[in-house]
Design a protein around this motif. Structure first.
Motif, PDB file in Angstrom:
ATOM      1  N   ILE A  19     -39.120  42.767  -2.963  1.00 51.08           N
ATOM      2  CA  ILE A  19     -39.890  43.679  -3.814  1.00 51.08           C
ATOM      3  C   ILE A  19     -41.143  44.163  -3.089  1.00 51.08           C
ATOM      4  O   ILE A  19     -41.483  45.353  -3.128  1.00 51.08           O
ATOM      5  N   ILE A  20     -41.827  43.255  -2.414  1.00 51.43           N
ATOM      6  CA  ILE A  20     -43.037  43.623  -1.675  1.00 51.43           C
ATOM      7  C   ILE A  20     -42.705  44.592  -0.540  1.00 51.43           C
ATOM      8  O   ILE A  20     -43.352  45.638  -0.373  1.00 51.43           O
ATOM      9  N   PHE A  23     -41.344  48.056  -1.836  1.00 50.18           N
ATOM     10  CA  PHE A  23     -42.126  48.728  -2.875  1.00 50.18           C
ATOM     11  C   PHE A  23     -42.274  50.238  -2.652  1.00 50.18           C
ATOM     12  O   PHE A  23     -42.130  51.020  -3.609  1.00 50.18           O
ATOM     13  N   LEU A  26     -39.036  51.787  -3.756  1.00 47.87           N
ATOM     14  CA  LEU A  26     -38.904  51.665  -5.205  1.00 47.87           C
ATOM     15  C   LEU A  26     -39.783  52.687  -5.918  1.00 47.87           C
ATOM     16  O   LEU A  26     -39.373  53.294  -6.917  1.00 47.87           O
ATOM     17  N   PHE A  27     -40.983  52.896  -5.405  1.00 46.24           N
ATOM     18  CA  PHE A  27     -41.921  53.843  -6.008  1.00 46.24           C
ATOM     19  C   PHE A  27     -41.386  55.271  -5.913  1.00 46.24           C
ATOM     20  O   PHE A  27     -41.396  56.022  -6.905  1.00 46.24           O
ATOM     21  N   THR A  30     -38.360  55.787  -8.161  1.00 44.82           N
ATOM     22  CA  THR A  30     -38.795  55.840  -9.558  1.00 44.82           C
ATOM     23  C   THR A  30     -39.328  57.226  -9.910  1.00 44.82           C
ATOM     24  O   THR A  30     -38.978  57.794 -10.956  1.00 44.82           O
TER      25      THR A  30
END
Length: 201
Positions: A19-20, A23, A26-27, A30
């Protein structure tokens, strides 16, 4: 010991680390999905976990909610957006499930969590897939994923439950990365989503 202790620790550590590191990706995903899905980047759905206990799975939403004149959702192939198709082909839609792993509802590796309505359709052997936490990837996913029959998937799931080990999980991770890079087994030919399981009869 691996099944009951080490696997849980590895799941928590690795999912947090991914996740780190991921990120920024993912951002960006999204934001893109917010744009193409009218502000709805995530997909939530109840799924049975270990011992058939229900939880809310989270994935990136790859299809919009467009409907026909009668108010019915359009076919999956028409609702799958270009961004969603890319996210699905690269398996990025699975990444939000790392939050389910951190919450202790899922494992990184295990039988995929399926729909609750399938529970009454399993035979006794197939039900054993719920003896462990469901996974983001698993033995069935690296042996055909959505291109094999439901019966074959369940055979792989049960075999995994009976043979869990650290080395097997490492092998599945390696094969998963290979599958993702080659974009193999995403869907059956002519299908945007997996066909429903109707039982063995």
């Amino acid at each position: 010991m691996y099944r009951t202790v080490y696997k849980l620790f590895i799941d928590s550590f690795v999912s947090f680390l991914i996740i780190i590191i991921a990120f920024p990706i993912l951002f960006i995903v999204t934001i893109l999905l917010i744009i193409v899905n009218d502000g709805k980047p995530f997909f939530f759905q109840s799924r049975p976990g270990k011992n058939e206990q229900l939880f809310k799975i989270i994935k990136f939403k790859t299809m919009n909610d467009k409907k026909d004149v009668a108010g019915n959702l359009l076919p999956d192939t028409q609702r799958l957006t270009k961004v969603g198709n890319f996210v699905r082909k690269t398996s990025l839609d699975e990444l939000p499930q790392l939050l389910n792993v951190l919450k202790g509802e899922m494992s990184i590796i295990g039988p995929r969590p399926l729909l609750p309505e399938y529970l009454p359709l399993y035979n006794n052997k197939q039900k054993s897939r719920h003896q462990v936490k469901p996974g983001i990837t698993g033995w069935a996913q690296v042996n055909g994923r959505n291109t094999i029959s439901w019966q074959q998937k369940f055979e792989y799931d049960v075999w995994y439950v009976e043979n869990i080990s650290f080395l097997l999980d490492c092998k599945i991770i390696f094969l998963t990365i290979k599958k993702v890079l080659k974009r193999e087994g995403i869907n059956m030919k002519g299908q945007a989503t997996t066909v429903a399981f109707l039982g063995d009869n």
